[in-house]
Motif scaffolding. Structure first.
Motif, PDB file in Angstrom:
ATOM      1  N   TYR A  75      60.763  -1.709 -10.310  1.00  0.00           N
ATOM      2  CA  TYR A  75      61.181  -3.039 -10.719  1.00  0.00           C
ATOM      3  C   TYR A  75      62.033  -3.578  -9.589  1.00  0.00           C
ATOM      4  O   TYR A  75      63.205  -3.267  -9.468  1.00  0.00           O
ATOM      5  CB  TYR A  75      61.941  -2.985 -12.052  1.00  0.00           C
ATOM      6  N   GLU A  82      70.067 -13.505 -20.948  1.00  0.00           N
ATOM      7  CA  GLU A  82      70.315 -12.115 -20.548  1.00  0.00           C
ATOM      8  C   GLU A  82      71.695 -11.893 -19.940  1.00  0.00           C
ATOM      9  O   GLU A  82      72.212 -10.773 -19.982  1.00  0.00           O
ATOM     10  CB  GLU A  82      69.241 -11.654 -19.571  1.00  0.00           C
ATOM     11  N   TYR A 109      65.424   0.096 -15.823  1.00  0.00           N
ATOM     12  CA  TYR A 109      64.285  -0.678 -16.340  1.00  0.00           C
ATOM     13  C   TYR A 109      62.977  -0.032 -15.899  1.00  0.00           C
ATOM     14  O   TYR A 109      62.238  -0.588 -15.096  1.00  0.00           O
ATOM     15  CB  TYR A 109      64.418  -2.094 -15.781  1.00  0.00           C
ATOM     16  N   HIS A 140      58.088  -1.263 -16.478  1.00  0.00           N
ATOM     17  CA  HIS A 140      57.125  -2.108 -15.745  1.00  0.00           C
ATOM     18  C   HIS A 140      56.464  -1.311 -14.612  1.00  0.00           C
ATOM     19  O   HIS A 140      55.289  -1.490 -14.314  1.00  0.00           O
ATOM     20  CB  HIS A 140      57.807  -3.340 -15.141  1.00  0.00           C
ATOM     21  N   TYR A 178      60.008 -10.925  -5.255  1.00  0.00           N
ATOM     22  CA  TYR A 178      59.528 -10.070  -6.358  1.00  0.00           C
ATOM     23  C   TYR A 178      58.417  -9.133  -5.882  1.00  0.00           C
ATOM     24  O   TYR A 178      57.525  -9.526  -5.138  1.00  0.00           O
ATOM     25  CB  TYR A 178      58.982 -10.975  -7.458  1.00  0.00           C
ATOM     26  N   HIS A 231      53.484 -14.680 -17.364  1.00  0.00           N
ATOM     27  CA  HIS A 231      53.370 -13.585 -16.396  1.00  0.00           C
ATOM     28  C   HIS A 231      51.938 -13.431 -15.883  1.00  0.00           C
ATOM     29  O   HIS A 231      51.374 -12.332 -15.918  1.00  0.00           O
ATOM     30  CB  HIS A 231      53.866 -12.274 -16.994  1.00  0.00           C
TER      31      HIS A 231
HETATM   32  O1  A2G Z   1      61.974 -10.933 -15.297  1.00  0.00           O
HETATM   33  C1  A2G Z   1      60.568 -10.708 -15.377  1.00  0.00           C
HETATM   34  O2  A2G Z   1      59.975 -11.719 -16.097  1.00  0.00           O
HETATM   35  C2  A2G Z   1      60.340  -9.347 -16.015  1.00  0.00           C
HETATM   36  N1  A2G Z   1      58.926  -9.104 -16.213  1.00  0.00           N
HETATM   37  C3  A2G Z   1      61.067  -9.246 -17.343  1.00  0.00           C
HETATM   38  O3  A2G Z   1      60.925  -7.946 -17.834  1.00  0.00           O
HETATM   39  C4  A2G Z   1      62.542  -9.613 -17.228  1.00  0.00           C
HETATM   40  O4  A2G Z   1      63.269  -8.601 -16.562  1.00  0.00           O
HETATM   41  C5  A2G Z   1      62.684 -10.939 -16.522  1.00  0.00           C
HETATM   42  C6  A2G Z   1      64.131 -11.284 -16.203  1.00  0.00           C
HETATM   43  O5  A2G Z   1      64.541 -12.343 -16.954  1.00  0.00           O
HETATM   44  C7  A2G Z   1      58.139  -8.698 -15.241  1.00  0.00           C
HETATM   45  O6  A2G Z   1      58.542  -8.518 -14.121  1.00  0.00           O
HETATM   46  C8  A2G Z   1      56.719  -8.445 -15.599  1.00  0.00           C
END
Ligand code: A2G
Length: 443
Positions: free
Chosen positions: A179, A207, A223, A226, A307, A371
């Motif tokens: 991640y 968050e 995390y 993913h 990313y 996504h």
């Molecule tokens: O960023 C992405 O959307 C992440 N998902 C999600 O899990 C969450 O961490 C978010 C942060 O707000 C993926 O990367 C698929």
């Protein structure tokens, strides 16, 4: 086409097989609303009720329902335990749990105890025991339970899964994922402006209200799913193979403090400049699998970076490496029996050739979905499995195994990288369980 054995799960809970699935939402923050958007597009789903103690999020969720001209959902917003009243409703078949990480266990266990089919969002466990508690609640109640790891459904991932299963890479030996996402803007946002500040906790939005505190208290692979979920499916984890042990190490923590100090709304004299973040900026976790493969997971969310989940799948005939967010041309591939000697190729033609039947079937329907489309697939799988009365492709054992990486990595880091044994949550059933994720193109 492989048909899956029906397990009678839906009949066990309802009088007759249903064509409409009646949903209760537990937590309707931004992620809950993503799922609602997917569900509201469908004609075979009703969102009956939703629980969330945050009135702002509840109002946003209700507005979303209105936007789709659907009937308003009954609200359970009287404090953090009102969801238990939602769980008492007899007109709710299934619930989505999209709450802050520290609530997943309580919400999941209560939902299973109430006999509501459960869809559980991603994160890592707070304690190792939590993983056993999930499994024990499932084994006691037999309430169907699905883990919502959306990246398993990413188009390139599913094509590579296809390649792995058809032996394109030869024998697979090493996999990577992670991640790697600059979350600083997410960890410090008040939601009042688009420009993130340096606040979190009570003053934070979404968050930032709860995720950032984990970076103060903890140091580990926070995390894992993913990165791990997609590669676990490729080497049949819990279905012929299992994760055996891990070792983690972390860098020092610099990124979040640096961000606070450099931000115009922060600076060296801002009170949050004194916060000590324990979470190392980069955490690497090496995992050894029972059948001899290794997996490297990277958690990298506090530094400036584009990313990338950083997948790599490598075998005796070659390898694939991905960059960015699943664009087919954004990576490299090499096959000894095809590619020019020692040269990378563009993976796009291969990813197209091995495009998964599920994506062929649903790509038009999923283009607008979150996504890059994968949110469509994960929600579609949940609903279709309920309607068809068949097993979920990602289950409570997957959840327990993947969530366990977090507390085990924290312990390993505390012990200077000491190896930690990963429990076998299936209690030996991994030896006979058969792969089920992505084995056909139906749902
Ligand atoms: O960023 C992405 O959307 C992440 N998902 C999600 O899990 C969450 O961490 C978010 C942060 O707000 C993926 O990367 C698929």
């Amino acid at each position: 086409l492989l048909t899956l054995p029906g397990v009678g799960m839906f009949q066990a809970l309802a009088e007759e097989k249903r064509t409409t699935v009646r949903i209760g939402m537990i937590a309707v923050g931004l992620r809950g609303q993503d799922h609602m958007q997917e569900l509201l597009k469908r004609t075979d789903v009703e969102i009956v009720a939703m629980a969330d103690p945050d009135p702002k999020m509840m109002a946003m969720a209700q507005a979303l329902i209105q936007k789709y001209n659907k009937k308003a959902a009954v609200e359970y917003g009287k404090g953090p335990y009102d969801y238990r009243n939602l769980l008492k409703r007899t007109d709710v078949d299934a619930v989505y749990v999209c709450s802050p990480w520290e609530w997943h266990l309580q919400h999941g266990v209560d939902a299973m105890e109430a006999g509501k089919i459960t869809a559980m969002e991603v994160c890592g466990a707070i304690k190792l025991q939590d993983c056993w508690d999930f499994v024990n609640a499932y084994e006691k109640t037999k309430t169907p339970f699905m883990m919502l790891e959306n990246v398993c459904y990413r188009r390139d991932i599913m094509a590579v899964l296809n390649m792995v299963r058809q032996g394109r890479f030869g024998e697979v030996l090493h996999l990577q994922g992670g991640y790697e996402h600059d979350l600083r803007g997410v960890l410090f946002t008040t939601g009042q402006t688009d420009e993130p500040g340096v606040d979190f906790g009570e003053k934070g939005f979404s968050e930032a209200r709860w995720r950032t505190q984990h970076y103060v208290n903890r140091n580990g692979e926070l995390y894992p799913t993913h990165g791990l979920g997609p590669v676990a499916n490729m080497i049949d984890i819990n279905r012929g193979n299992r994760l055996a042990r891990l070792s983690s190490i972390a860098t020092k923590a610099r990124g979040l403090h640096d961000y606070i100090v450099k931000n115009p709304k922060g600076g060296p004299n801002h009170p949050n400049a004194k916060v000590v973040f324990k979470q190392g900026d980069i955490v690497n976790t090496q995992i050894q699998c029972e059948n001899g493969e290794t997996i490297l997971l990277t958690h990298d969310t506090s530094l400036p970076r584009p990313y990338n989940l950083g997948f790599r799948v490598q075998g005796t005939n070659g390898l694939w490496q991905d960059f960015h967010a699943g664009e087919p041309e954004a990576g490299f591939i090499h096959f000894e029996d095809k590619s020019p000697h020692h040269k990378w190729e563009d993976p796009k033609p291969y990813l197209e050739e091995y495009d998964h039947p599920l994506w062929k079937k649903y790509s038009a329907l999923s283009t607008e979905s979150g996504h890059g489309g994968m949110d469509f697939f994960v929600d579609n799988a949940f609903i279709e499995c309920i309607k068809r009365d068949v097993e979920f492709p990602l289950d409570v054992y997957d959840l327990a195994t993947w969530y366990a990486i977090t507390p085990l990595s924290e312990k390993s880091i505390q012990e200077k990288g000491q190896l930690q044994e990963i429990p076998d949550f299936t209690k030996g059933k991994w030896k006979t369980r058969k792969p089920i994720f992505g084995v056909h193109g139906e749902y």
